[in-house]
Design a protein around this motif. Sequence first.
Motif, PDB file in Angstrom:
ATOM      1  N   PRO A 121      -8.433   4.266  -2.738  1.00 26.19           N
ATOM      2  CA  PRO A 121      -9.483   3.262  -3.001  1.00 26.19           C
ATOM      3  C   PRO A 121      -9.058   2.205  -4.024  1.00 26.19           C
ATOM      4  CG  PRO A 121     -10.396   5.483  -3.097  1.00 26.19           C
ATOM      5  CD  PRO A 121      -8.914   5.625  -2.994  1.00 26.19           C
ATOM      6  N   VAL A 122      -8.302   2.622  -5.019  1.00 26.73           N
ATOM      7  CA  VAL A 122      -7.821   1.681  -6.041  1.00 26.73           C
ATOM      8  C   VAL A 122      -6.816   0.722  -5.420  1.00 26.73           C
ATOM      9  CG1 VAL A 122      -6.534   1.494  -8.208  1.00 26.73           C
ATOM     10  CG2 VAL A 122      -8.267   3.279  -7.926  1.00 26.73           C
ATOM     11  N   ILE A 123      -5.941   1.249  -4.572  1.00 31.03           N
ATOM     12  CA  ILE A 123      -4.946   0.413  -3.890  1.00 31.03           C
ATOM     13  C   ILE A 123      -5.644  -0.639  -3.037  1.00 31.03           C
ATOM     14  CG2 ILE A 123      -3.127   0.400  -2.140  1.00 31.03           C
ATOM     15  CD1 ILE A 123      -2.324   3.198  -3.143  1.00 31.03           C
ATOM     16  N   GLY A 124      -6.636  -0.207  -2.280  1.00 35.30           N
ATOM     17  CA  GLY A 124      -7.364  -1.137  -1.417  1.00 35.30           C
ATOM     18  C   GLY A 124      -8.011  -2.267  -2.184  1.00 35.30           C
ATOM     19  N   ARG A 125      -8.670  -1.935  -3.281  1.00 36.22           N
ATOM     20  CA  ARG A 125      -9.314  -2.967  -4.112  1.00 36.22           C
ATOM     21  C   ARG A 125      -8.278  -3.909  -4.714  1.00 36.22           C
ATOM     22  NH1 ARG A 125     -12.465   1.364  -5.679  1.00 36.22           N
ATOM     23  NH2 ARG A 125     -11.369   1.578  -7.657  1.00 36.22           N
TER      24      ARG A 125
ATOM     25  N   ALA B  66       0.840  -1.205   0.000  1.00 32.82           N
ATOM     26  CA  ALA B  66       0.000   0.000   0.000  1.00 32.82           C
ATOM     27  C   ALA B  66       0.871   1.249   0.000  1.00 32.82           C
ATOM     28  CB  ALA B  66      -0.932  -0.019   1.209  1.00 32.82           C
ATOM     29  N   ARG B  67       1.919   1.244   0.802  1.00 33.44           N
ATOM     30  CA  ARG B  67       2.817   2.402   0.867  1.00 33.44           C
ATOM     31  C   ARG B  67       3.509   2.630  -0.476  1.00 33.44           C
ATOM     32  NH1 ARG B  67       7.991   2.525   1.402  1.00 33.44           N
ATOM     33  NH2 ARG B  67       8.137   0.400   2.193  1.00 33.44           N
TER      34      ARG B  67
END
Length: 145
Positions: A26-30, A15-16
Amino acid sequence: MRLLARREHSRRELARKLGQRGHPAPVIGRALDELAAENLQSDARFAEAYVRSRLERGYGPVRIEAELGERGVDAALVRPLLEADDDEWIERCREAHARRFGHAPGDLRERARQTRFLANRGFSASQIRRTLELAGAAEPADRDA
């Protein structure tokens, strides 16, 4: 995917890194959820590889657990990987001590220096105390002879 092709990463690390490259949260989370669902990213697998790597380099359980915590790995995943009887950790501590020093501390100043080194490596106070006791017992009784 390229990041995971090189080595395992924790979810927080990915994520970092993705955030630093300008991807929206939000794109990273998905994306991370999808990778985890496909078992392409796993904090458990990352923790196993990380523990193995740090053990090979002579680090102790306190430091390994702290480093994994900094990388976002849940302590519940880490503790079982570090569960070894105290004798095994003392032996690892003795190996790290022997590689670095090869001798028992001769005075209080040297003992403090060796203790700091082993503490920075991540060994507990009881493991360090026992290691230095064993190092002193291994020294010849009469050094002047």
